[in-house]
Design an enzyme around this catalytic site. Structure first.
Site, PDB file in Angstrom:
ATOM      1  N   LYS A  14      -3.239   6.306  -4.787  1.00 57.20           N
ATOM      2  CA  LYS A  14      -3.465   5.231  -5.765  1.00 57.20           C
ATOM      3  C   LYS A  14      -4.332   4.112  -5.168  1.00 57.20           C
ATOM      4  O   LYS A  14      -5.236   3.615  -5.819  1.00 57.20           O
ATOM      5  CB  LYS A  14      -2.138   4.631  -6.249  1.00 57.20           C
ATOM      6  CG  LYS A  14      -1.234   5.620  -6.973  1.00 57.20           C
ATOM      7  CD  LYS A  14      -0.032   4.919  -7.603  1.00 57.20           C
ATOM      8  CE  LYS A  14       0.899   4.252  -6.603  1.00 57.20           C
ATOM      9  NZ  LYS A  14       1.665   5.179  -5.761  1.00 57.20           N
ATOM     10  N   ARG A  89       7.106   1.125 -12.525  1.00 58.45           N
ATOM     11  CA  ARG A  89       7.795   2.192 -11.811  1.00 58.45           C
ATOM     12  C   ARG A  89       9.125   2.549 -12.456  1.00 58.45           C
ATOM     13  O   ARG A  89       9.814   3.447 -11.976  1.00 58.45           O
ATOM     14  CB  ARG A  89       8.066   1.739 -10.376  1.00 58.45           C
ATOM     15  CG  ARG A  89       7.014   2.155  -9.376  1.00 58.45           C
ATOM     16  CD  ARG A  89       7.327   1.476  -8.061  1.00 58.45           C
ATOM     17  NE  ARG A  89       7.042   2.299  -6.938  1.00 58.45           N
ATOM     18  CZ  ARG A  89       5.982   2.141  -6.141  1.00 58.45           C
ATOM     19  NH1 ARG A  89       5.088   1.217  -6.403  1.00 58.45           N
ATOM     20  NH2 ARG A  89       5.837   2.916  -5.096  1.00 58.45           N
ATOM     21  N   ARG A 128      -0.348   8.354   7.498  1.00 62.38           N
ATOM     22  CA  ARG A 128      -0.641   6.942   7.263  1.00 62.38           C
ATOM     23  C   ARG A 128       0.244   6.059   8.142  1.00 62.38           C
ATOM     24  O   ARG A 128      -0.190   5.035   8.648  1.00 62.38           O
ATOM     25  CB  ARG A 128      -0.433   6.602   5.774  1.00 62.38           C
ATOM     26  CG  ARG A 128      -0.809   5.177   5.438  1.00 62.38           C
ATOM     27  CD  ARG A 128      -0.777   4.917   3.958  1.00 62.38           C
ATOM     28  NE  ARG A 128       0.557   4.623   3.480  1.00 62.38           N
ATOM     29  CZ  ARG A 128       0.876   4.430   2.207  1.00 62.38           C
ATOM     30  NH1 ARG A 128      -0.051   4.534   1.282  1.00 62.38           N
ATOM     31  NH2 ARG A 128       2.104   4.147   1.857  1.00 62.38           N
ATOM     32  N   ARG A 134       3.335   0.232   8.418  1.00 62.92           N
ATOM     33  CA  ARG A 134       4.265  -0.101   7.327  1.00 62.92           C
ATOM     34  C   ARG A 134       5.656   0.422   7.653  1.00 62.92           C
ATOM     35  O   ARG A 134       5.815   1.566   8.054  1.00 62.92           O
ATOM     36  CB  ARG A 134       3.757   0.503   6.011  1.00 62.92           C
ATOM     37  CG  ARG A 134       2.919  -0.478   5.224  1.00 62.92           C
ATOM     38  CD  ARG A 134       2.338   0.121   3.998  1.00 62.92           C
ATOM     39  NE  ARG A 134       3.308   0.716   3.094  1.00 62.92           N
ATOM     40  CZ  ARG A 134       3.054   1.018   1.838  1.00 62.92           C
ATOM     41  NH1 ARG A 134       1.873   0.781   1.334  1.00 62.92           N
ATOM     42  NH2 ARG A 134       3.979   1.566   1.082  1.00 62.92           N
ATOM     43  N   ARG A 145      11.833   7.399  -0.833  1.00 63.19           N
ATOM     44  CA  ARG A 145      10.839   6.933  -1.821  1.00 63.19           C
ATOM     45  C   ARG A 145      10.480   8.045  -2.801  1.00 63.19           C
ATOM     46  O   ARG A 145      10.302   7.796  -3.995  1.00 63.19           O
ATOM     47  CB  ARG A 145       9.577   6.442  -1.099  1.00 63.19           C
ATOM     48  CG  ARG A 145       9.779   5.092  -0.440  1.00 63.19           C
ATOM     49  CD  ARG A 145       8.797   4.864   0.674  1.00 63.19           C
ATOM     50  NE  ARG A 145       7.423   4.712   0.245  1.00 63.19           N
ATOM     51  CZ  ARG A 145       6.383   4.863   1.058  1.00 63.19           C
ATOM     52  NH1 ARG A 145       6.565   5.175   2.320  1.00 63.19           N
ATOM     53  NH2 ARG A 145       5.164   4.688   0.599  1.00 63.19           N
TER      54      ARG A 145
HETATM   55  P1  ADP Z   1       3.633   3.435  -2.304  1.00 64.57           P
HETATM   56  O1  ADP Z   1       3.036   3.795  -3.621  1.00 64.57           O
HETATM   57  O2  ADP Z   1       2.986   4.156  -1.173  1.00 64.57           O
HETATM   58  O3  ADP Z   1       5.135   3.520  -2.251  1.00 64.57           O
HETATM   59  P2  ADP Z   1       3.528   0.544  -2.800  1.00 64.57           P
HETATM   60  O4  ADP Z   1       2.846  -0.493  -1.988  1.00 64.57           O
HETATM   61  O5  ADP Z   1       3.107   0.697  -4.219  1.00 64.57           O
HETATM   62  O6  ADP Z   1       3.291   1.906  -1.985  1.00 64.57           O
HETATM   63  O7  ADP Z   1       5.115   0.285  -2.788  1.00 64.57           O
HETATM   64  C1  ADP Z   1       5.849   0.077  -1.607  1.00 64.57           C
HETATM   65  C2  ADP Z   1       7.280  -0.326  -1.951  1.00 64.57           C
HETATM   66  O8  ADP Z   1       7.265  -1.595  -2.636  1.00 64.57           O
HETATM   67  C3  ADP Z   1       8.047   0.600  -2.881  1.00 64.57           C
HETATM   68  O9  ADP Z   1       8.674   1.672  -2.209  1.00 64.57           O
HETATM   69  C4  ADP Z   1       9.068  -0.359  -3.513  1.00 64.57           C
HETATM   70  O10 ADP Z   1      10.151  -0.603  -2.650  1.00 64.57           O
HETATM   71  C5  ADP Z   1       8.285  -1.655  -3.643  1.00 64.57           C
HETATM   72  N1  ADP Z   1       7.642  -1.734  -4.972  1.00 64.57           N
HETATM   73  C6  ADP Z   1       6.301  -1.723  -5.227  1.00 64.57           C
HETATM   74  N2  ADP Z   1       6.055  -1.779  -6.549  1.00 64.57           N
HETATM   75  C7  ADP Z   1       7.266  -1.787  -7.159  1.00 64.57           C
HETATM   76  C8  ADP Z   1       7.692  -1.800  -8.518  1.00 64.57           C
HETATM   77  N3  ADP Z   1       6.817  -1.807  -9.533  1.00 64.57           N
HETATM   78  N4  ADP Z   1       9.030  -1.810  -8.765  1.00 64.57           N
HETATM   79  C9  ADP Z   1       9.932  -1.807  -7.775  1.00 64.57           C
HETATM   80  N5  ADP Z   1       9.591  -1.769  -6.469  1.00 64.57           N
HETATM   81  C10 ADP Z   1       8.284  -1.767  -6.152  1.00 64.57           C
END
Ligand code: ADP
Length: 193
Positions: A14, A89, A128, A134, A145
Site C-alpha cells: 500500500k 480497517r 522490511r 518498526r 496483524r
Molecule cells: P501495515 O499496513 O503494514 O500494518 P500501517 O502503518 O498501516 O502498516 O499500520 C500499522 C499499525 O498501526 C496497525 O497494525 C495498527 O495497529 C495501527 N493502525 C493503522 N491504521 C489503523 C486503523 N485504521 N485502525 C486501527 N489501527 C490502525
C-alpha cells in the site's frame, strides 16, 4: 474529487503504490499508521495508547483512529483529492468515513484492493523488518496483524463490493505492472463519468 482507498493486508504494498498514485493524480496522502506513529514519536498520551496496540499487532481503537483522521482532514481539507492508506480497517471505520466525507460533500470514488498471498506477505514484512526498525515487523507481531486483518478488515471488502466500488488488483509482480493495473482501474472512472 478523486478519493481512493488503498486496501490490502500489511505488506501488500500500500505504501509503495500510494506514493506513485499521489504523484500521478496529485492526491493528499492519509495514512492512519503514520498518524499513529507521529503521536508516538511526539510522546503524546494518545501515542502511548496507540503504541500499546501497535506493538502487539492489534488495531488501535476505532474512536482514536477516527479522531486522528477527522483532525487531519480539518487541517488539510479534502482538496485536491485523497488517498487513504490503511484506513478504514473495520466496518465501523468504513461507515464513519462515509459520514465524514459526506460533511465535505465528498464520497469514496474507488477501493483498490491489493491481493497478495499470505506466505509472500510474511516474507515481505520480515524483510522490511530488517531495515524499517518498526516494532511491529517481527514474526510474532506479523502473524497477529495478519490474523486481525482477516478477522476485522476483510469484511470491508463485502461492504465496498456491495457499493460497486471494489476493484481487486494482483499485488504480486513488478511495482510498475501493479501500478499500471491500478491506473487503468482509476482511469475507467473518468471514462464512466
Ligand atoms: P501495515 O499496513 O503494514 O500494518 P500501517 O502503518 O498501516 O502498516 O499500520 C500499522 C499499525 O498501526 C496497525 O497494525 C495498527 O495497529 C495501527 N493502525 C493503522 N491504521 C489503523 C486503523 N485504521 N485502525 C486501527 N489501527 C490502525
Amino acid at each position: 474529487m478523486l478519493n481512493i482507498i488503498l486496501f490490502g493486508a500489511p505488506g501488500s504494498g500500500k505504501g509503495t503504490q500510494s506514493e506513485k498514485l499521489i504523484e500521478r493524480y496529485g492526491l493528499k496522502h492519509i495514512s492512519t499508521g503514520d498518524l499513529c506513529r507521529e503521536e508516538i514519536r511526539e510522546g503524546t498520551a494518545l501515542g502511548a495508547v496507540a503504541d500499546s496496540y501497535i506493538s502487539k499487532g492489534q488495531l488501535v481503537p476505532d474512536d482514536i483512529v477516527i479522531g486522528l483522521l477527522e483532525d487531519q482532514l480539518k487541517r488539510c481539507c479534502t482538496k485536491p483529492g485523497l488517498i487513504f492508506d490503511g484506513f478504514p480497517r473495520t466496518l465501523v471505520q468504513g461507515e464513519a468515513l462515509d459520514q465524514i466525507l459526506a460533511k465535505y460533500n465528498e464520497r469514496v470514488s474507488i477501493v483498490l484492493s491489493l491481493e497478495v498471498d499470505e506466505d509472500e506477505l510474511i516474507q515481505r514484512l520480515l524483510k522490511r523488518g530488517e531495515v524499517s526498525g518498526r516494532s511491529d515487523d517481527n514474526l510474532e507481531v506479523i502473524e497477529s496483524r495478519l490474523r486481525v486483518y482477516h478477522e476485522q478488515t476483510t469484511p470491508l471488502k463485502t461492504f465496498y463490493q456491495n457499493q460497486g466500488k471494489l476493484v481487486k488488483v494482483d499485488g504480486v509482480g513488478s511495482i510498475d505492472d501493479i501500478f499500471a493495473s491500478m491506473v487503468s482501474a482509476v482511469d475507467q472512472l473518468f471514462v464512466k463519468a
